[in-house]
Design an enzyme around this catalytic site. Structure first.
Site, PDB file in Angstrom:
ATOM      1  N   LYS A 246       0.850  -1.199   0.000  1.00 26.45           N
ATOM      2  CA  LYS A 246       0.000   0.000   0.000  1.00 26.45           C
ATOM      3  C   LYS A 246       0.887   1.250   0.000  1.00 26.45           C
ATOM      4  CE  LYS A 246      -3.289   2.535   3.008  1.00 26.45           C
ATOM      5  NZ  LYS A 246      -4.130   2.507   4.221  1.00 26.45           N
ATOM      6  N   LYS A 258     -10.565  12.303   8.608  1.00 27.01           N
ATOM      7  CA  LYS A 258     -10.008  11.871   9.887  1.00 27.01           C
ATOM      8  C   LYS A 258     -10.006  13.033  10.879  1.00 27.01           C
ATOM      9  CE  LYS A 258      -6.723   8.328   8.368  1.00 27.01           C
ATOM     10  NZ  LYS A 258      -7.376   7.217   9.066  1.00 27.01           N
ATOM     11  N   ASP A 269       1.449   6.243   5.833  1.00 27.96           N
ATOM     12  CA  ASP A 269       0.480   5.314   5.242  1.00 27.96           C
ATOM     13  C   ASP A 269       0.999   4.644   3.966  1.00 27.96           C
ATOM     14  OD1 ASP A 269      -1.893   4.070   5.784  1.00 27.96           O
ATOM     15  OD2 ASP A 269      -3.127   5.472   4.634  1.00 27.96           O
ATOM     16  N   ASP A 328     -12.383   6.549   4.117  1.00 22.23           N
ATOM     17  CA  ASP A 328     -11.145   6.359   4.877  1.00 22.23           C
ATOM     18  C   ASP A 328     -10.680   4.899   4.841  1.00 22.23           C
ATOM     19  OD1 ASP A 328      -8.994   7.074   6.376  1.00 22.23           O
ATOM     20  OD2 ASP A 328     -10.078   7.227   8.286  1.00 22.23           O
ATOM     21  N   ARG A 332      -7.654  -0.731   1.260  1.00 24.55           N
ATOM     22  CA  ARG A 332      -8.139  -1.981   0.672  1.00 24.55           C
ATOM     23  C   ARG A 332      -8.621  -1.755  -0.763  1.00 24.55           C
ATOM     24  NH1 ARG A 332     -12.259  -2.584   5.575  1.00 24.55           N
ATOM     25  NH2 ARG A 332     -10.509  -1.484   6.497  1.00 24.55           N
TER      26      ARG A 332
HETATM   27  N1  BES Z   1      -4.333   4.363   7.108  1.00 20.90           N
HETATM   28  C1  BES Z   1      -5.437   4.014   7.899  1.00 20.90           C
HETATM   29  C2  BES Z   1      -5.104   3.017   8.996  1.00 20.90           C
HETATM   30  C3  BES Z   1      -4.200   3.480  10.094  1.00 20.90           C
HETATM   31  C4  BES Z   1      -4.738   3.996  11.258  1.00 20.90           C
HETATM   32  C5  BES Z   1      -2.840   3.358  10.003  1.00 20.90           C
HETATM   33  C6  BES Z   1      -3.926   4.385  12.307  1.00 20.90           C
HETATM   34  C7  BES Z   1      -2.005   3.739  11.048  1.00 20.90           C
HETATM   35  C8  BES Z   1      -2.558   4.250  12.202  1.00 20.90           C
HETATM   36  C9  BES Z   1      -6.534   3.404   7.031  1.00 20.90           C
HETATM   37  O1  BES Z   1      -6.621   3.890   5.752  1.00 20.90           O
HETATM   38  C10 BES Z   1      -7.822   3.744   7.707  1.00 20.90           C
HETATM   39  O2  BES Z   1      -8.124   4.900   7.778  1.00 20.90           O
HETATM   40  N2  BES Z   1      -8.528   2.748   8.189  1.00 20.90           N
HETATM   41  C11 BES Z   1      -9.758   2.977   8.849  1.00 20.90           C
HETATM   42  C12 BES Z   1     -10.722   1.898   8.399  1.00 20.90           C
HETATM   43  C13 BES Z   1     -12.118   2.105   8.859  1.00 20.90           C
HETATM   44  C14 BES Z   1     -12.718   3.315   8.206  1.00 20.90           C
HETATM   45  C15 BES Z   1     -12.885   0.857   8.536  1.00 20.90           C
HETATM   46  C16 BES Z   1      -9.530   2.923  10.354  1.00 20.90           C
HETATM   47  O3  BES Z   1      -8.736   2.088  10.798  1.00 20.90           O
HETATM   48  O4  BES Z   1     -10.107   3.728  11.048  1.00 20.90           O
HETATM   49 ZN    ZN Z   2      -4.871   4.587   4.936  1.00 21.57          ZN
HETATM   50 MG    MG Z   3      -7.817   5.620   5.626  1.00 19.51          MG
END
Ligand code: BES
Ligand code: ZN
Ligand code: MG
Length: 479
Positions: A246, A258, A269, A328, A332
């Site tokens: 990724k 966010k 990321d 967010d 995936r």
């Molecule tokens: N890049 C984030 C995940 C992340 C969170 C990495 C904290 C490092 C530290 C990912 O793209 C994301 O935002 N995931 C969401 C998914 C949710 C919306 C299902 C998350 O984890 O909140």
């Molecule tokens: Zn992300």
């Molecule tokens: Mg995200």
């Protein structure tokens, strides 16, 4: 970037006297000390455990002794960490040239590699943006003395140096580590390492049918890139290993924005792609006889007039439709096309993907272990062996059918969320599974917690990209 890229070697510690080292580090086991040394450790409230380090009180002495714990409890990871303490001390005291006696005797060449890794990994500091004295880096050379196996130590240095390069990609902010920068990095590595590098721009990958990746990328003006690196160093008949990362160069969350606190950390990321680039960087140097292909979809995830929205339905490269319920959960989405592309165009022996996919994995495993999910238990066993070898912890989470049902959409084939408030990390894995070709052994590494550190750990600095999992994958490949 600042780190030591190569080690110097001195065959015999007797030659040390003639050389001009600011500091000479000598190993000791807590159960093997003579009385004087024991007293010295005691006087500085230390025992000789791993990480303990004492200096001779005499001001003219340049000797520090470093502890390795009990001699009956030798591990490669302890040696790596002890090396880290030594170099940490040297950096703190601004030494420029140091000599470190290798503690390895007959434990095997991997111990020698691990010790060398520790020396290089801990020499890394990210100083590029200081314009005052904080940006000064004093360490110029590390000399390994009495290395039991120079080739193993050199290999350790190559691998660790590649890890440091990857840390650098992660630590530079989103306005520097852009998709274009990642593509250029791939080209540089490809040039030195006999690799074919192909980069598809927005127009090309959109036309090719990567609707999922294109959907995420449509909200950013920073040109997105789909990067492919091919290394065919093995027999033509051998199937390649596929590595997918990724490369989300900044994640605002998009329209599902966010919160502001710690959002700056979303420069990390792209650390999944940094794993892939780190592995390829080391392969470029080591030139092993094997076939490996790396694929990185790379873009910012931004919000604005042209950004994708909750409710949008995207069509991925394999024809599957995806309901976007949260912009967010973008990692995936970009990986879906990369996994589908890899499945269609290569006949992988197995496929691994690396992604900072979920905050939930940080809640579950902290910054200590990488969450892994897979469709193949043999592959998982192999990952665990390399995890044990390298000291890079992984923990398997299940991907039972019930979880896969949770990512089914009511209006499309799949949705990019699982059930609310449940098993968020597994939902990510379950989603990705839908884009892996039938019968391809595959494992997903959620490195959201392990790819950067919030605390110091011997050879990893706090608030820095860690470069973790690169060593694990290289061990697995047998590179
Ligand atoms: N890049 C984030 C995940 C992340 C969170 C990495 C904290 C490092 C530290 C990912 O793209 C994301 O935002 N995931 C969401 C998914 C949710 C919306 C299902 C998350 O984890 O909140
Ligand atoms: Zn992300
Ligand atoms: Mg995200």
């Amino acid at each position: 970037m600042a780190h030591i890229k190569k080690l110097n070697f001195l065959k015999n510690h007797k030659d040390l006297v003639d050389e001009n080292y600011g500091m000479v580090a000598v190993p000791t086991f807590s159960d093997k000390m003579d009385k004087d040394l024991e007293e010295l450790f005691k006087s500085q409230n230390k025992t000789g455990k791993v990480g303990d380090l004492v200096f001779e009180i005499d001001n003219n002495s340049r000797i520090v002794y470093y502890g390795l714990g009990d001699s009956s409890d030798k591990t490669a990871e302890n040696f790596r960490r002890a090396a880290g303490e030594v170099v940490g001390y040297a950096l703190q005291h601004k030494y420029s040239d140091i000599a470190v006696e290798c503690p390895v005797t007959d434990e095997g060449e991997y111990f020698c590699q691990a010790f060398a890794e520790g020396l290089i990994l801990s020499s890394y500091r990210f100083l590029d943006y200081f314009t005052d004295e904080r940006g000064e880096y004093h360490l110029k050379s590390i000399t390994m003395v009495d290395a039991c196996n120079q080739d193993a130590a050199k290999k350790g240095a190559i691998i660790a140096s590649a890890v440091c390069d990857s840390r650098d990609l992660g630590n530079h902010p989103g306005n520097v580590t852009t998709p274009t920068r990642l593509a250029n990095f791939a080209k540089e590595v490809g040039k030195k390492g006999n690799m074919k590098v192909t980069v598809f721009d927005r127009e090309e990958f959109t036309k090719m049918g990567m609707g999922s990746f294109a959907g995420v990328a449509q909200g950013t003006n920073e040109p997105p890139k789909f990067i492919i690196m091919e290394y065919f160093g093995g027999k033509k008949s051998e199937k390649p290993v596929l590595l997918v990362g990724k490369g989300l160069t900044f994640d605002t969350g998009g329209v599902s924005l966010k919160p502001g606190l710690n959002m700056d950390r979303m420069k990390f990321d792209m650390c999944g792609s940094a794993v892939v680039f780190g592995v390829m960087n080391a392969i470029a140097e080591l030139q092993p006889k094997m076939n490996v292909v790396a694929i990185v979809p790379s873009t910012h995830n931004m919000l604005g007039g042209s950004a994708y929205k909750p409710g949008d339905i995207l069509t991925a490269y394999n024809g599957k439709t995806i309901e976007v319920l949260n912009t967010d959960a973008e990692g995936r989405l970009i990986l879906a096309d990369a996994l589908a592309y890899a499945s269609k165009h290569y006949d992988p022996e197995y496929m691994l993907d690396f992604a900072t996919l979920t905050g939930a994995v940080v809640i579950t495993l902290g910054h200590i272990a990488t969450g892994i999910m897979s469709n193949n238990e043999t592959l998982v066993e192999n990952i665990k062996v390399s995890s044990d070898n390298t000291g890079e912890h992984v923990w398997q989470l299940p991907l039972w059918d019930e979880y896969c049902d949770q990512v089914k959409s009511e209006v499309a084939d799949v949705k990019n969320l699982g059930s609310p408030g449940q098993a968020g990390t597994i939902a990510g894995g379950a989603f990705l599974k839908a884009f892996v070709g039938k019968d391809i052994p595959w494992a997903h590494f959620d490195v959201a917690g392990t790819s950067y550190h919030v605390e110091n750990r011997s050879y990893i600095q706090k608030n820095s990209a860690s470069g973790q999992v690169i060593r694990l994958v290289l061990d697995m490949l047998g590179a």
